[in-house]
Write a protein that holds these residues in place. Structure first.
Motif, mmCIF file in Angstrom:
data_model
loop_
_atom_site.group_PDB
_atom_site.id
_atom_site.type_symbol
_atom_site.label_atom_id
_atom_site.label_comp_id
_atom_site.label_asym_id
_atom_site.label_seq_id
_atom_site.Cartn_x
_atom_site.Cartn_y
_atom_site.Cartn_z
ATOM 1 N N LEU A 68 35.638 43.689 67.234
ATOM 2 C CA LEU A 68 34.284 44.232 67.151
ATOM 3 C C LEU A 68 33.997 45.159 68.325
ATOM 4 O O LEU A 68 34.471 44.944 69.440
ATOM 5 N N ALA A 69 33.182 46.169 68.057
ATOM 6 C CA ALA A 69 32.734 47.036 69.143
ATOM 7 C C ALA A 69 31.793 46.286 70.072
ATOM 8 O O ALA A 69 31.765 46.525 71.280
ATOM 9 N N ALA A 70 31.022 45.369 69.487
ATOM 10 C CA ALA A 70 30.042 44.606 70.266
ATOM 11 C C ALA A 70 29.978 43.174 69.742
ATOM 12 O O ALA A 70 29.338 42.920 68.715
ATOM 13 N N ALA A 81 20.906 41.951 67.282
ATOM 14 C CA ALA A 81 20.677 43.397 67.407
ATOM 15 C C ALA A 81 21.972 44.138 67.730
ATOM 16 O O ALA A 81 22.111 45.329 67.406
ATOM 17 N N LYS A 82 22.937 43.438 68.336
ATOM 18 C CA LYS A 82 24.206 44.078 68.679
ATOM 19 C C LYS A 82 25.026 44.459 67.450
ATOM 20 O O LYS A 82 25.957 45.256 67.552
ATOM 21 N N ARG A 83 24.662 43.891 66.302
ATOM 22 C CA ARG A 83 25.387 44.253 65.078
ATOM 23 C C ARG A 83 25.268 45.750 64.787
ATOM 24 O O ARG A 83 26.127 46.340 64.136
ATOM 25 N N GLY A 119 29.951 44.586 60.920
ATOM 26 C CA GLY A 119 29.107 45.774 60.905
ATOM 27 C C GLY A 119 28.388 46.045 59.610
ATOM 28 O O GLY A 119 27.326 46.676 59.601
ATOM 29 N N ALA A 120 28.941 45.588 58.488
ATOM 30 C CA ALA A 120 28.276 45.802 57.199
ATOM 31 C C ALA A 120 27.090 44.857 57.064
ATOM 32 O O ALA A 120 27.024 43.803 57.710
ATOM 33 N N TYR A 149 29.496 35.707 60.108
ATOM 34 C CA TYR A 149 29.216 36.952 60.828
ATOM 35 C C TYR A 149 27.840 37.539 60.516
ATOM 36 O O TYR A 149 27.528 38.633 60.968
ATOM 37 N N GLY A 150 27.018 36.827 59.756
ATOM 38 C CA GLY A 150 25.712 37.382 59.407
ATOM 39 C C GLY A 150 25.803 38.581 58.493
ATOM 40 O O GLY A 150 24.907 39.426 58.464
ATOM 41 N N CYS A 151 26.899 38.663 57.744
ATOM 42 C CA CYS A 151 27.117 39.717 56.754
ATOM 43 C C CYS A 151 26.803 39.079 55.399
ATOM 44 O O CYS A 151 27.604 38.332 54.853
ATOM 45 N N VAL A 152 25.618 39.335 54.887
ATOM 46 C CA VAL A 152 25.045 38.539 53.798
ATOM 47 C C VAL A 152 25.897 38.644 52.525
ATOM 48 O O VAL A 152 26.108 39.746 51.998
ATOM 49 N N PRO A 153 26.391 37.516 51.993
ATOM 50 C CA PRO A 153 27.230 37.566 50.799
ATOM 51 C C PRO A 153 26.420 37.830 49.518
ATOM 52 O O PRO A 153 25.359 37.243 49.318
#
Length: 476
Positions: A259-261, A269-271, A363-364, A386-390
């Motif tokens: 990850l970049a962050a 917010a870093k996402r 990131g998505a 990762y908080g990437c909503v399925p």
């Protein structure tokens, strides 16, 4: 308790799909439950380079056409054994198919060898270590259950990761498998006049597991059983579903070097930094609008032909899409054509890239999994973590692991994603519309979905406890 896990691949040595992740994660997860698990895999070149200084535990003068040995070493935190048989496994590339894209013509013998070694180890061939249970993954290892049924050995459990892959071969191969004639029967390997490795394993194993409770029920039906539903209905009392977990150290957004962050639930917010990096890597137009992700084999099973047909609509409604994966040429080409029609809005990286898949999760905004059937699925578990909503089809393990954002779930504060059914264009389009509307108009609800998902227990903890209980019950 000693358990030998037998499979055709294991992460991080050799991986073509989620099976490798499961096989690689189970040993460490089971340690705290008093289970000492060793893993046995074929000695592909990618495996043998890890065992260059390994120890030879057993030798075969002739194992299906050539000399072989069982090697041992501690690798990546697990006790690993490999069948070093160059005449069977010393081949470049994919473990199952050649450079021409066709199955190796001797696959029946290659994986019969793996199963034979597993059964021999179960009968005490190593002298210094003997398993109480053989845990056999998919058709490539299932023949060991047939072997044990006819020639003796420990208790056996076969895990079905995907019943679509059954290991079927012509009857002419049976005399070369080294099994008693009685093994070729309706209650064993015989399957409509052919040899069925998975069918034989399911018929003879002491227990059967699948990788989610819903899939365990689904494969007992004609729609999902792929011709084995009758057998599975007959063995329903010996079949259970245990949801897969994921390695939460490998998949940890707080420490992920891909990850970049890195971030956590309190630093969501870093996402945005990862979203910017994802846009850059894929050549997508930067923006705060919803960005969908796909990390998958591009196949009919995964429902990605349905998504491909909706891409013009998705772009017209403000969506963007980043795809990582390869697969069936027609589907892969459909995504590539859409990327050409919509530069900066749709992009595909047509290869498997582990690091890039982490970046997509980090990131998505959504992870799309529109599978027609899905035994468990790991991609949606990574998304939750990762908080990437399925956004998932209501089938198999997807139905067991994602809580739909319906009014009741939203009111109770437990929703983690979006489900849809049936698996068709109108239903998927509706799910994408629901996700897009919430993302745009209800950011607080969207953040709640993300934090709920990140708080979900997607580790191996509970699943490992279920497996440990199963092994202990089997041992008696």
């Amino acid at each position: 308790m000693n358990v030998l896990s037998v499979a055709s691949e294991v992460f991080p040595l050799i991986k073509t799909g989620g099976l490798a992740d499961v096989v690689g994660a189970l040993p460490s997860a089971l340690k705290q439950h008093g289970v000492a698990m060793r893993v046995l895999v074929p000695g592909y070149p990618a495996v043998m380079k890890w065992l260059a200084t390994g120890k030879t535990l057993h030798n075969y003068a002739d194992l299906f056409g050539g000399p072989a040995r069982v090697m041992f070493a501690e690798v990546a935190g697990m006790e690993l054994m490999a069948v070093d048989a160059p005449h069977l496994y010393e081949r470049p590339g994919n473990p199952y198919v050649g450079a021409d894209g066709k199955d190796w013509p001797d696959n029946a013998l290659r994986f019969a060898a793996l199963s034979t070694v597993a059964a021999d180890i179960g009968r005490g061939a190593l002298k210094t270590w003997t398993p109480d249970v053989l845990h056999l993954h998919d058709w490539q290892a299932a023949l060991a259950a047939v072997d044990v049924r006819h020639r003796g050995g420990p208790r056996t459990v076969v895990t079905v990761h995907n019943i679509a892959f059954q290991g079927q071969f012509p009857a002419s191969v049976f005399p070369r498998l080294g099994l008693p004639a009685a093994a070729y029967a309706m209650e064993g390997l015989e399957y409509y006049g052919n040899v069925g490795f998975l069918k034989g394993g399911l018929a003879t194993a002491d227990m059967i597991t699948t990788v989610s409770p819903t899939y365990a029920r689904e494969i007992c039906t004609p729609e999902f059983g792929m011709g084995l539903d009758g057998l599975l209905r007959a063995r329903r009392q010996n079949t259970i579903g245990i949801v897969n977990g994921i390695d939460t150290e490998v998949w940890n957004p707080a420490t992920d070097k891909a990850l970049a962050a890195p971030y956590g639930a309190k630093t969501m917010a870093k996402r945005k930094d990862n979203k910017r990096e994802l846009e850059k890597r894929f050549g997508l137009e930067p923006g705060d609008g919803i960005l969908h992700g796909v990390v998958s084999r591009l196949t009919w099973q995964k429902g990605l032909d349905i998504l491909a047909n909706l891409l013009d609509w998705l772009v017209a409604n403000g969506g963007r899409l980043a795809v990582v994966g390869t697969g069936e040429p027609g589907i892969e080409n459909a995504f590539a054509a859409a990327a050409q029609r919509h530069p900066g809005r749709i992009a595909i990286v047509a290869k498997y890239d582990e690091a890039l898949s982490h970046l997509v999760q980090g990131g998505a905004d959504t992870m799309l999994v529109p599978s027609r059937f899905e035994p468990c699925g790991l991609t949606q578990l990574y998304g939750l973590r990762y908080g990437c909503v399925p956004v998932v089809a209501r089938t198999g393990g997807l139905a067991d692991t994602v809580i739909d954002a319906n009014e009741a779930a939203l009111s109770a504060g437990v929703a983690t994603g979006f489900q849809f059914s049936p698996v068709d264009e109108p239903s998927l389009q509706n799910a994408l519309q629901r996700a897009g509307t919430m993302f745009t108009t209800a950011p607080a609800e969207w953040t709640r979905l993300q934090t709920n998902g990140m708080a979900a227990d997607v580790s191996w903890e509970r699943s490992a406890a279920h497996y440990a209980d199963l092994y202990k019950q089997m041992k008696g």
